[in-house]
Design a protein around this motif. Structure first.
Motif, PDB file in Angstrom:
ATOM      1  N   CYS A 204      43.837  40.149  27.614  1.00 10.39           N
ATOM      2  CA  CYS A 204      44.383  41.218  28.453  1.00 10.39           C
ATOM      3  C   CYS A 204      45.036  40.692  29.731  1.00 10.39           C
ATOM      4  N   VAL A 205      44.649  39.495  30.136  1.00  7.96           N
ATOM      5  CA  VAL A 205      45.190  38.891  31.352  1.00  7.96           C
ATOM      6  C   VAL A 205      45.581  37.451  31.068  1.00  7.96           C
ATOM      7  N   ASP A 206      46.790  37.103  31.472  1.00  5.93           N
ATOM      8  CA  ASP A 206      47.261  35.719  31.390  1.00  5.93           C
ATOM      9  C   ASP A 206      46.633  34.967  32.562  1.00  5.93           C
ATOM     10  N   PRO A 207      45.955  33.852  32.305  1.00  4.28           N
ATOM     11  CA  PRO A 207      45.305  33.124  33.408  1.00  4.28           C
ATOM     12  C   PRO A 207      46.265  32.705  34.519  1.00  4.28           C
ATOM     13  N   ASP A 208      47.543  32.576  34.201  1.00  4.51           N
ATOM     14  CA  ASP A 208      48.531  32.190  35.218  1.00  4.51           C
ATOM     15  C   ASP A 208      48.840  33.322  36.196  1.00  4.51           C
ATOM     16  N   THR A 209      48.407  34.541  35.875  1.00  3.37           N
ATOM     17  CA  THR A 209      48.686  35.676  36.761  1.00  3.37           C
ATOM     18  C   THR A 209      47.507  36.013  37.666  1.00  3.37           C
ATOM     19  N   VAL A 210      46.411  35.308  37.528  1.00  2.67           N
ATOM     20  CA  VAL A 210      45.223  35.551  38.358  1.00  2.67           C
ATOM     21  C   VAL A 210      45.474  34.995  39.759  1.00  2.67           C
ATOM     22  N   ILE A 211      45.181  35.818  40.764  1.00  2.12           N
ATOM     23  CA  ILE A 211      45.300  35.338  42.144  1.00  2.12           C
ATOM     24  C   ILE A 211      43.901  35.136  42.704  1.00  2.12           C
ATOM     25  N   PHE A 212      43.806  34.357  43.751  1.00  2.00           N
ATOM     26  CA  PHE A 212      42.521  34.095  44.402  1.00  2.00           C
ATOM     27  C   PHE A 212      42.625  34.517  45.861  1.00  2.00           C
ATOM     28  N   ILE A 213      41.666  35.329  46.277  1.00  2.00           N
ATOM     29  CA  ILE A 213      41.603  35.771  47.660  1.00  2.00           C
ATOM     30  C   ILE A 213      40.252  35.327  48.197  1.00  2.00           C
ATOM     31  N   ASP A 214      40.295  34.391  49.122  1.00  3.53           N
ATOM     32  CA  ASP A 214      39.073  33.801  49.679  1.00  3.53           C
ATOM     33  C   ASP A 214      38.173  33.260  48.562  1.00  3.53           C
ATOM     34  N   GLY A 215      38.802  32.679  47.536  1.00  3.77           N
ATOM     35  CA  GLY A 215      38.074  32.060  46.424  1.00  3.77           C
ATOM     36  C   GLY A 215      37.672  33.014  45.315  1.00  3.77           C
ATOM     37  N   ILE A 216      37.933  34.317  45.474  1.00  6.46           N
ATOM     38  CA  ILE A 216      37.553  35.307  44.468  1.00  6.46           C
ATOM     39  C   ILE A 216      38.761  35.590  43.567  1.00  6.46           C
ATOM     40  N   PRO A 217      38.605  35.380  42.249  1.00  2.00           N
ATOM     41  CA  PRO A 217      39.719  35.678  41.335  1.00  2.00           C
ATOM     42  C   PRO A 217      39.897  37.185  41.161  1.00  2.00           C
ATOM     43  N   HIS A 218      41.168  37.598  41.109  1.00  2.00           N
ATOM     44  CA  HIS A 218      41.511  39.019  40.969  1.00  2.00           C
ATOM     45  C   HIS A 218      42.766  39.133  40.113  1.00  2.00           C
ATOM     46  N   ALA A 219      42.779  40.155  39.262  1.00  2.00           N
ATOM     47  CA  ALA A 219      43.972  40.423  38.457  1.00  2.00           C
ATOM     48  C   ALA A 219      44.085  41.917  38.216  1.00  2.00           C
ATOM     49  N   GLN A 220      45.305  42.333  37.973  1.00  2.00           N
ATOM     50  CA  GLN A 220      45.573  43.704  37.572  1.00  2.00           C
ATOM     51  C   GLN A 220      46.338  43.646  36.258  1.00  2.00           C
ATOM     52  N   MET A 221      46.083  44.637  35.419  1.00  2.00           N
ATOM     53  CA  MET A 221      46.747  44.703  34.124  1.00  2.00           C
ATOM     54  C   MET A 221      47.338  46.099  33.985  1.00  2.00           C
TER      55      MET A 221
END
Length: 94
Positions: A74-91
């Motif tokens: 459901c999520v391409d790992p290349d689209t995951v962002i990190f905010i203060d070390g926490i991974p986040h994605a939207q689909m």
């Protein structure tokens, strides 16, 4: 995990329990994992994967939750962002 049924569309919010309710900031980016949005049922990985595969829109935060989203495609790992070390994605299904 929390599900929202809106106008025939399924929105899924998934967040690791250890970061639920916390706020993370990095530069101008802010990630607020508010319980009012993310807190629902505590579910296993298979239930997360099933819900994400049916979702039209998803917000996902945390290492375990993101791993589930990537594993089920459901999520391409290349689209995951990190905010203060926490991974986040939207689909979004289009």
């Amino acid at each position: 995990m929390k599900r929202y049924d809106t106008d025939g569309k399924l929105i899924v919010a998934v967040c690791d329990t250890d970061i639920l309710g916390k706020k993370f900031k990095e530069g101008k980016l802010v990630l607020k994992l508010e319980e009012s949005f993310y807190k629902g049922e505590e579910v296993c990985e298979n239930e997360v994967k099933e819900a994400l595969s049916c979702a039209n829109i998803a917000n996902i935060a945390g290492k375990r939750s993101i791993a589930c989203a990537v594993e089920c495609g459901c999520v391409d790992p290349d689209t995951v962002i990190f905010i203060d070390g926490i991974p986040h994605a939207q689909m979004v299904e289009i």
